[in-house]
Design a protein around this motif. Structure first.
Motif, PDB file in Angstrom:
ATOM      1  N   CYS A   3      -3.083  -7.145  15.196  1.00 41.93           N
ATOM      2  CA  CYS A   3      -3.374  -5.951  14.401  1.00 41.93           C
ATOM      3  C   CYS A   3      -4.735  -5.385  14.792  1.00 41.93           C
ATOM      4  CB  CYS A   3      -3.371  -6.316  12.926  1.00 41.93           C
ATOM      5  SG  CYS A   3      -3.927  -4.969  11.861  1.00 41.93           S
ATOM      6  N   LYS A   5      -6.624  -3.613  13.117  1.00 40.26           N
ATOM      7  CA  LYS A   5      -7.499  -3.496  11.952  1.00 40.26           C
ATOM      8  C   LYS A   5      -8.009  -4.841  11.462  1.00 40.26           C
ATOM      9  CE  LYS A   5      -7.416   0.875  11.869  1.00 40.26           C
ATOM     10  NZ  LYS A   5      -6.958   1.869  10.920  1.00 40.26           N
ATOM     11  N   TYR A  22       4.691  -4.787  12.662  1.00 35.32           N
ATOM     12  CA  TYR A  22       4.161  -4.644  11.323  1.00 35.32           C
ATOM     13  C   TYR A  22       3.120  -5.721  11.029  1.00 35.32           C
ATOM     14  CZ  TYR A  22       4.448  -3.973   6.233  1.00 35.32           C
ATOM     15  OH  TYR A  22       4.170  -3.718   4.919  1.00 35.32           O
ATOM     16  N   CYS A  26      -2.435  -6.273   6.292  1.00 35.62           N
ATOM     17  CA  CYS A  26      -2.966  -4.971   5.871  1.00 35.62           C
ATOM     18  C   CYS A  26      -1.857  -3.917   5.766  1.00 35.62           C
ATOM     19  CB  CYS A  26      -4.080  -4.484   6.790  1.00 35.62           C
ATOM     20  SG  CYS A  26      -3.533  -3.972   8.420  1.00 35.62           S
ATOM     21  N   GLY A  28      -0.256  -2.234   7.807  1.00 37.23           N
ATOM     22  CA  GLY A  28      -0.196  -1.166   8.791  1.00 37.23           C
ATOM     23  C   GLY A  28       0.884  -1.467   9.809  1.00 37.23           C
ATOM     24  N   TRP A  30       2.346  -0.651  14.101  1.00 36.94           N
ATOM     25  CA  TRP A  30       2.162  -0.091  15.437  1.00 36.94           C
ATOM     26  C   TRP A  30       3.492   0.464  15.920  1.00 36.94           C
ATOM     27  CZ3 TRP A  30      -1.491   1.542  18.491  1.00 36.94           C
ATOM     28  CH2 TRP A  30      -1.250   1.670  19.864  1.00 36.94           C
ATOM     29  N   TRP A  94      -0.980   3.957  15.589  1.00 40.82           N
ATOM     30  CA  TRP A  94      -1.197   3.051  14.471  1.00 40.82           C
ATOM     31  C   TRP A  94      -1.070   3.842  13.169  1.00 40.82           C
ATOM     32  CZ3 TRP A  94      -0.938  -1.873  13.566  1.00 40.82           C
ATOM     33  CH2 TRP A  94      -1.390  -2.359  12.331  1.00 40.82           C
ATOM     34  N   ASP A  96      -1.140   3.515   8.929  1.00 38.06           N
ATOM     35  CA  ASP A  96      -1.503   2.658   7.811  1.00 38.06           C
ATOM     36  C   ASP A  96      -0.321   2.518   6.857  1.00 38.06           C
ATOM     37  OD1 ASP A  96      -4.089   2.029   8.611  1.00 38.06           O
ATOM     38  OD2 ASP A  96      -4.890   3.895   7.785  1.00 38.06           O
ATOM     39  N   ASP A  97      -0.533   1.685   5.843  1.00 38.31           N
ATOM     40  CA  ASP A  97       0.490   1.380   4.849  1.00 38.31           C
ATOM     41  C   ASP A  97       1.268   2.621   4.413  1.00 38.31           C
ATOM     42  OD1 ASP A  97       1.984   0.155   2.941  1.00 38.31           O
ATOM     43  OD2 ASP A  97       0.357  -0.051   1.494  1.00 38.31           O
ATOM     44  N   GLU A  99       2.518   5.094   5.811  1.00 42.23           N
ATOM     45  CA  GLU A  99       2.386   6.392   6.476  1.00 42.23           C
ATOM     46  C   GLU A  99       3.668   6.788   7.203  1.00 42.23           C
ATOM     47  OE1 GLU A  99      -2.366   7.044   7.098  1.00 42.23           O
ATOM     48  OE2 GLU A  99      -1.234   6.358   8.826  1.00 42.23           O
TER      49      GLU A  99
END
Ligand code: ZN
Ligand code: ZN
Length: 145
Positions: A3, A5, A22, A26, A28, A30, A94, A96-97, A99
């Motif tokens: 990840c 992040k 996944y 966090c 997020g 890819w 990338w 985020d959660d 998105e």
């Protein structure tokens, strides 16, 4: 794959029928370039050319691409109020959660807008045809008799 992040392992997962990598810590994910397209196409049927430009401008970030380790750049997804990051070497994006869900919503709106636009153009075209047709002109002439 790590990840960008939080450096946890990315787990291959299917979200919205698309394969993503996944991050469970966090949340997020890819997406490879073609995977982002696949995601958009879940709700968008007008083809690539109708989508317009994906990235208008981008700014550097400190997160690294899980493929090539270059710094990701942050951009506003199709100029919407949705920040994403991309690898300049075209490895992917990338998100985020949740998105990805936002992307689907935005693409749905985009498609509805296009449908409205096409409908309006079609109506206008029929109106024009109507105006140019003889019957219409003769009706107008009759009005001025
Ligand atoms: Zn993470
Ligand atoms: Zn890369």
């Amino acid at each position: 794959m790590k990840c960008p992040k939080c450096n946890s392992d990315l787990i291959p997962t299917i979200r919205h029928k698309v394969d993503v990598n996944y991050c469970q810590s966090c949340k997020g994910m890819w997406l490879e370039c073609k995977e982002l397209e696949q995601l958009e196409d879940e709700v968008f049927d007008f083809g690539e050319h109708a989508k317009g430009t994906l990235v208008f401008s981008s700014t550097p970030t400190t997160a690294k691409c899980p493929e090539c380790n270059t710094f990701l750049r942050s951009f506003k997804y199709r100029l919407y109020d949705l920040e994403m990051e991309l690898c300049e070497n075209q490895h992917g994006y990338w998100l985020d959660d949740d998105e990805d869900t936002r992307v689907l919503e935005l693409m749905k709106e985009e498609e509805a807008d296009l449908q409205r636009k096409f409908l309006a153009e079609e109506k206008w075209a029929t109106t024009l045809k109507h105006m140019r047709s003889g019957s219409f002109l003769s009706k107008v002439r009759e009005l001025f008799r």
